[in-house]
Design an enzyme around this catalytic site. Structure first.
Site, PDB file in Angstrom:
ATOM      1  N   ASP A  69       0.821  -1.212   0.000  1.00 35.14           N
ATOM      2  CA  ASP A  69       0.000   0.000   0.000  1.00 35.14           C
ATOM      3  C   ASP A  69       0.856   1.262   0.000  1.00 35.14           C
ATOM      4  O   ASP A  69       2.072   1.202   0.181  1.00 35.14           O
ATOM      5  CB  ASP A  69      -0.965  -0.003   1.201  1.00 35.14           C
ATOM      6  CG  ASP A  69      -0.323  -0.553   2.481  1.00 35.14           C
ATOM      7  OD1 ASP A  69       0.915  -0.520   2.589  1.00 35.14           O
ATOM      8  OD2 ASP A  69      -1.058  -1.010   3.366  1.00 35.14           O
ATOM      9  N   ASN A 138      -7.498  -2.598  14.541  1.00 34.41           N
ATOM     10  CA  ASN A 138      -8.919  -2.768  14.200  1.00 34.41           C
ATOM     11  C   ASN A 138      -9.135  -3.968  13.263  1.00 34.41           C
ATOM     12  O   ASN A 138     -10.212  -4.126  12.702  1.00 34.41           O
ATOM     13  CB  ASN A 138      -9.469  -1.495  13.543  1.00 34.41           C
ATOM     14  CG  ASN A 138      -8.790  -1.179  12.216  1.00 34.41           C
ATOM     15  OD1 ASN A 138      -7.858  -1.858  11.807  1.00 34.41           O
ATOM     16  ND2 ASN A 138      -9.260  -0.146  11.542  1.00 34.41           N
ATOM     17  N   HIS A 140      -7.506  -4.535  10.429  1.00 34.30           N
ATOM     18  CA  HIS A 140      -7.286  -4.302   8.994  1.00 34.30           C
ATOM     19  C   HIS A 140      -6.092  -5.100   8.478  1.00 34.30           C
ATOM     20  O   HIS A 140      -5.184  -5.476   9.226  1.00 34.30           O
ATOM     21  CB  HIS A 140      -7.186  -2.807   8.661  1.00 34.30           C
ATOM     22  CG  HIS A 140      -5.908  -2.115   9.021  1.00 34.30           C
ATOM     23  ND1 HIS A 140      -5.837  -0.763   9.220  1.00 34.30           N
ATOM     24  CD2 HIS A 140      -4.639  -2.565   9.207  1.00 34.30           C
ATOM     25  CE1 HIS A 140      -4.595  -0.412   9.493  1.00 34.30           C
ATOM     26  NE2 HIS A 140      -3.838  -1.496   9.497  1.00 34.30           N
ATOM     27  N   GLU A 145      -9.795  -1.642   5.472  1.00 37.58           N
ATOM     28  CA  GLU A 145     -10.388  -1.340   6.771  1.00 37.58           C
ATOM     29  C   GLU A 145     -11.659  -2.173   6.975  1.00 37.58           C
ATOM     30  O   GLU A 145     -12.185  -2.757   6.009  1.00 37.58           O
ATOM     31  CB  GLU A 145     -10.741   0.164   6.824  1.00 37.58           C
ATOM     32  CG  GLU A 145      -9.542   1.089   6.616  1.00 37.58           C
ATOM     33  CD  GLU A 145      -8.636   1.195   7.857  1.00 37.58           C
ATOM     34  OE1 GLU A 145      -8.612   0.275   8.690  1.00 37.58           O
ATOM     35  OE2 GLU A 145      -7.940   2.217   7.970  1.00 37.58           O
TER      36      GLU A 145
HETATM   37  C1  F6R Z   1       1.448  -1.506   6.141  1.00 40.13           C
HETATM   38  C2  F6R Z   1       0.119  -2.089   6.247  1.00 40.13           C
HETATM   39  C3  F6R Z   1      -0.634  -2.089   7.513  1.00 40.13           C
HETATM   40  C4  F6R Z   1       0.208  -2.437   8.741  1.00 40.13           C
HETATM   41  C5  F6R Z   1      -0.645  -2.388  10.000  1.00 40.13           C
HETATM   42  C6  F6R Z   1       0.189  -2.606  11.241  1.00 40.13           C
HETATM   43  O1  F6R Z   1       1.974  -1.651   4.838  1.00 40.13           O
HETATM   44  O2  F6R Z   1      -0.358  -2.548   5.270  1.00 40.13           O
HETATM   45  O3  F6R Z   1      -1.696  -3.000   7.431  1.00 40.13           O
HETATM   46  O4  F6R Z   1       0.768  -3.705   8.580  1.00 40.13           O
HETATM   47  O5  F6R Z   1      -1.277  -1.157  10.094  1.00 40.13           O
HETATM   48  O6  F6R Z   1       1.080  -1.530  11.387  1.00 40.13           O
HETATM   49  P1  F6R Z   1       2.213  -1.550  12.490  1.00 40.13           P
HETATM   50  O7  F6R Z   1       3.111  -2.675  12.149  1.00 40.13           O
HETATM   51  O8  F6R Z   1       2.913  -0.224  12.365  1.00 40.13           O
HETATM   52  O9  F6R Z   1       1.531  -1.740  13.802  1.00 40.13           O
END
Ligand code: F6R
Length: 255
Positions: A69, A138, A140, A145
């Site tokens: 992403d 959450n 995701h 989301e």
């Molecule tokens: C990042 C992504 C997100 C993260 C998730 C956890 O490329 O796709 O889904 O993996 O938000 O983020 P952290 O590791 O910073 O807690």
């Protein structure tokens, strides 16, 4: 969880080595295509891969890196962009040329067209061999989301308030966190041949348990991985506290 899923619960100080062993064990030798998650969770993994490359123990210089992403509005030159993250923490330390790095262009004049083109670029490359993924507090997966369709493909999404608050720690203030992102969809991610889902920290415990042991539901996007035939989960002890015993027991027996 799919009967072939493995769940590995590790101490925080062995997270990087455990994750590196798993990822390297799954990657094909020839021109591997590695799906990259950004954020805090995979940092020990990328640091460990960099260490092994520096010691000459591994050579991933012919690999392709495919990001999950990117924030809409942040370009590759912006140090907070996911493009900058992938180059800084993965491509450069592993000696991977910029041409082998795919990240959606957050500055594309038409983000919807860029999302569609990105889906096509992944296909043209032959797909992802091993997808590294994190999970949001959450539930995701990438920036899919809660409410994201399970059959979604790469597209522009609005970030939830929870995600913008969670990610504010990387920015000077919450108001600077972009509102939108281009993300691979849940169906796109599920086309990877193998998925390695990483979780660290107590704030991920409830989401991880819901994703692995709850119903498959658009409300917990990461639960779609229950339908994937080759998932390995690596969690530190604080992220694993809410996992039902049966999952952890199976992990200890199998790994
Ligand atoms: C990042 C992504 C997100 C993260 C998730 C956890 O490329 O796709 O889904 O993996 O938000 O983020 P952290 O590791 O910073 O807690």
């Amino acid at each position: 969880m799919s009967p072939t899923a493995r769940v590995l619960v590790v101490d925080d100080d062995e997270f990087g080595t455990a994750a590196a062993d798993v990822v390297l064990g799954l990657l094909p030798a020839d021109e591997p295509r590695l799906g990259i998650a950004t954020g805090g969770t995979p940092m020990p993994l990328y640091a460990e891969l960099a260490r092994r490359a520096q010691r000459g123990e591994i050579d991933l210089s012919a690999a392709y890196l495919i990001a999950l992403d990117e924030y809409v509005g942040l370009g590759a030159q912006d140090c907070l962009s996911y493009s900058a993250y992938v180059h800084t923490h993965v491509a450069v330390p592993l000696g991977i040329a910029a041409d082998n790095v795919l990240v959606p262009d957050g500055l594309a004049p038409d983000p919807n067209a860029e999302a569609e083109a990105y889906e096509q670029r992944i296909d043209d490359l032959g797909g992802v061999d091993v997808q590294i993924a994190g999970i949001g507090s959450n539930g995701h997966l990438a920036f899919n989301e809660p409410g994201s369709p399970l059959d979604s493909t790469t597209r522009v999404v609005a970030l939830s308030g929870q995600t913008r608050s969670d990610n504010a720690r990387f920015f000077d203030s919450r108001s600077e966190v972009p509102h939108d992102a281009i993300t691979q969809g849940l169906a796109t991610i599920c086309r990877a041949r193998a998925v390695v889902l990483l979780a660290r920290g107590p704030e991920k415990a409830a989401a991880l348990a819901a994703a692995l042991a709850g119903p498959v539901s658009t409300e917990v996007p990461a639960s779609v991985l229950q339908r994937h035939p080759a998932v390995t989960v690596i969690a530190d002890r604080s992220a694993a506290t809410e996992l039902p015993d049966r999952l952890e027991t199976r992990a200890r027996n199998r790994l």
